[in-house]
Design a protein around this motif. Structure first.
Motif, mmCIF file in Angstrom:
data_model
loop_
_atom_site.group_PDB
_atom_site.id
_atom_site.type_symbol
_atom_site.label_atom_id
_atom_site.label_comp_id
_atom_site.label_asym_id
_atom_site.label_seq_id
_atom_site.Cartn_x
_atom_site.Cartn_y
_atom_site.Cartn_z
ATOM 1 N N THR A 1 0.772 -1.009 0.026
ATOM 2 C CA THR A 1 0.015 -0.032 -0.094
ATOM 3 C C THR A 1 0.734 1.292 -0.104
ATOM 4 O O THR A 1 2.071 1.382 0.600
ATOM 5 N N SER A 2 0.330 2.158 -0.623
ATOM 6 C CA SER A 2 1.070 3.464 -0.551
ATOM 7 C C SER A 2 0.318 4.737 0.178
ATOM 8 O O SER A 2 0.583 5.619 0.362
ATOM 9 N N LEU A 3 -1.145 4.275 0.288
ATOM 10 C CA LEU A 3 -2.016 5.165 0.855
ATOM 11 C C LEU A 3 -2.744 4.803 2.067
ATOM 12 O O LEU A 3 -3.136 3.795 2.031
ATOM 13 N N ILE A 4 -2.243 5.571 3.227
ATOM 14 C CA ILE A 4 -2.942 5.048 4.540
ATOM 15 C C ILE A 4 -3.766 5.932 5.314
ATOM 16 O O ILE A 4 -3.346 7.482 5.102
ATOM 17 N N ILE A 5 -5.092 5.973 5.379
ATOM 18 C CA ILE A 5 -6.043 6.787 6.192
ATOM 19 C C ILE A 5 -6.333 6.364 7.280
ATOM 20 O O ILE A 5 -6.700 5.322 7.504
ATOM 21 N N TYR A 6 -6.335 7.220 8.189
ATOM 22 C CA TYR A 6 -6.577 7.085 9.807
ATOM 23 C C TYR A 6 -7.473 8.384 10.313
ATOM 24 O O TYR A 6 -7.018 9.478 9.825
ATOM 25 N N PRO A 7 -8.260 8.259 11.312
ATOM 26 C CA PRO A 7 -8.759 6.823 11.663
ATOM 27 C C PRO A 7 -9.917 6.623 10.887
ATOM 28 O O PRO A 7 -10.513 7.301 10.044
ATOM 29 N N ASN A 8 -9.912 5.109 10.876
ATOM 30 C CA ASN A 8 -10.859 4.521 9.522
ATOM 31 C C ASN A 8 -11.363 3.371 10.227
ATOM 32 O O ASN A 8 -10.578 2.348 10.473
ATOM 33 N N PRO A 9 -12.580 3.187 10.553
ATOM 34 C CA PRO A 9 -13.742 4.107 10.245
ATOM 35 C C PRO A 9 -13.483 5.282 11.328
ATOM 36 O O PRO A 9 -12.784 5.082 12.408
ATOM 37 N N SER A 10 -14.225 6.329 11.015
ATOM 38 C CA SER A 10 -14.268 7.579 11.996
ATOM 39 C C SER A 10 -15.500 8.224 12.286
ATOM 40 O O SER A 10 -16.422 8.054 11.337
ATOM 41 N N ASN B 1 -15.379 11.250 13.705
ATOM 42 C CA ASN B 1 -15.205 12.558 13.186
ATOM 43 C C ASN B 1 -14.933 12.980 11.955
ATOM 44 O O ASN B 1 -14.241 12.203 11.167
ATOM 45 N N PRO B 2 -15.434 13.769 11.562
ATOM 46 C CA PRO B 2 -15.186 14.450 9.933
ATOM 47 C C PRO B 2 -13.925 14.827 9.804
ATOM 48 O O PRO B 2 -13.811 16.014 9.063
ATOM 49 N N SER B 3 -12.975 14.221 10.229
ATOM 50 C CA SER B 3 -11.404 14.682 9.845
ATOM 51 C C SER B 3 -10.642 13.395 9.654
ATOM 52 O O SER B 3 -10.905 12.305 10.058
ATOM 53 N N MET B 4 -9.610 13.419 8.615
ATOM 54 C CA MET B 4 -8.912 12.203 8.286
ATOM 55 C C MET B 4 -7.497 12.769 8.159
ATOM 56 O O MET B 4 -7.201 13.874 7.701
ATOM 57 N N THR B 5 -6.473 12.011 8.484
ATOM 58 C CA THR B 5 -5.196 12.159 8.269
ATOM 59 C C THR B 5 -4.816 10.997 7.280
ATOM 60 O O THR B 5 -5.152 9.953 7.218
ATOM 61 N N VAL B 6 -4.140 11.484 6.079
ATOM 62 C CA VAL B 6 -3.752 10.641 4.923
ATOM 63 C C VAL B 6 -2.260 10.738 4.971
ATOM 64 O O VAL B 6 -1.576 11.689 4.910
ATOM 65 N N LEU B 7 -1.667 9.279 4.910
ATOM 66 C CA LEU B 7 -0.183 9.386 4.754
ATOM 67 C C LEU B 7 -0.074 8.754 3.451
ATOM 68 O O LEU B 7 -0.577 7.722 2.921
ATOM 69 N N TYR B 8 1.056 9.196 2.945
ATOM 70 C CA TYR B 8 1.466 8.798 1.415
ATOM 71 C C TYR B 8 2.834 8.960 1.294
ATOM 72 O O TYR B 8 3.419 9.749 1.953
#
Length: 103
Positions: A25-34, A36-43
């Motif tokens: 994977t190259s794309l990580i999203i957290y928190p997932n599920p959430s 809170n309508p906010s996400m952190t995306v790592l790439y």
């Protein structure tokens, strides 16, 4: 695409060697599920600018965010209703997508 369910503490249990182009994977999203309508995306850092797009379950484009070259993290606040969303990372070298669930 590979989708990881990441707790609110982030993707701490994902081995570092799986993150990056030509890995699992190259794309990580957290928190997932959430809740809170906010996400952190790592790439992986990109040499050129990239784009992050978010689509709803019907395929409608909900948000576009430009990612500057050299960056590897984006914190995104959204005003979406509960549902499953497709997060798509577009760079000069690859395109990858993953699911994000807003409860």
């Amino acid at each position: 695409p590979t989708a990881y369910i990441c707790p609110s503490k982030g993707p701490g249990k994902i081995p570092h060697d799986l993150i990056g182009p030509n890995r699992e994977t190259s794309l990580i999203i957290y928190p997932n599920p959430s809740k809170n309508p906010s996400m952190t995306v790592l790439y992986p850092p990109t040499e050129k600018d990239g784009t992050l797009e978010i689509f709803n379950g019907s395929g409608h484009l909900m948000l576009t965010r430009q990612l500057p070259s050299g960056s590897n993290k984006a914190v995104i606040d959204v005003d979406f209703v509960s549902g499953t969303y497709i997060v798509k990372l577009i760079t000069a070298d690859w395109i990858e997508s993953s699911l994000w669930m807003l409860l």
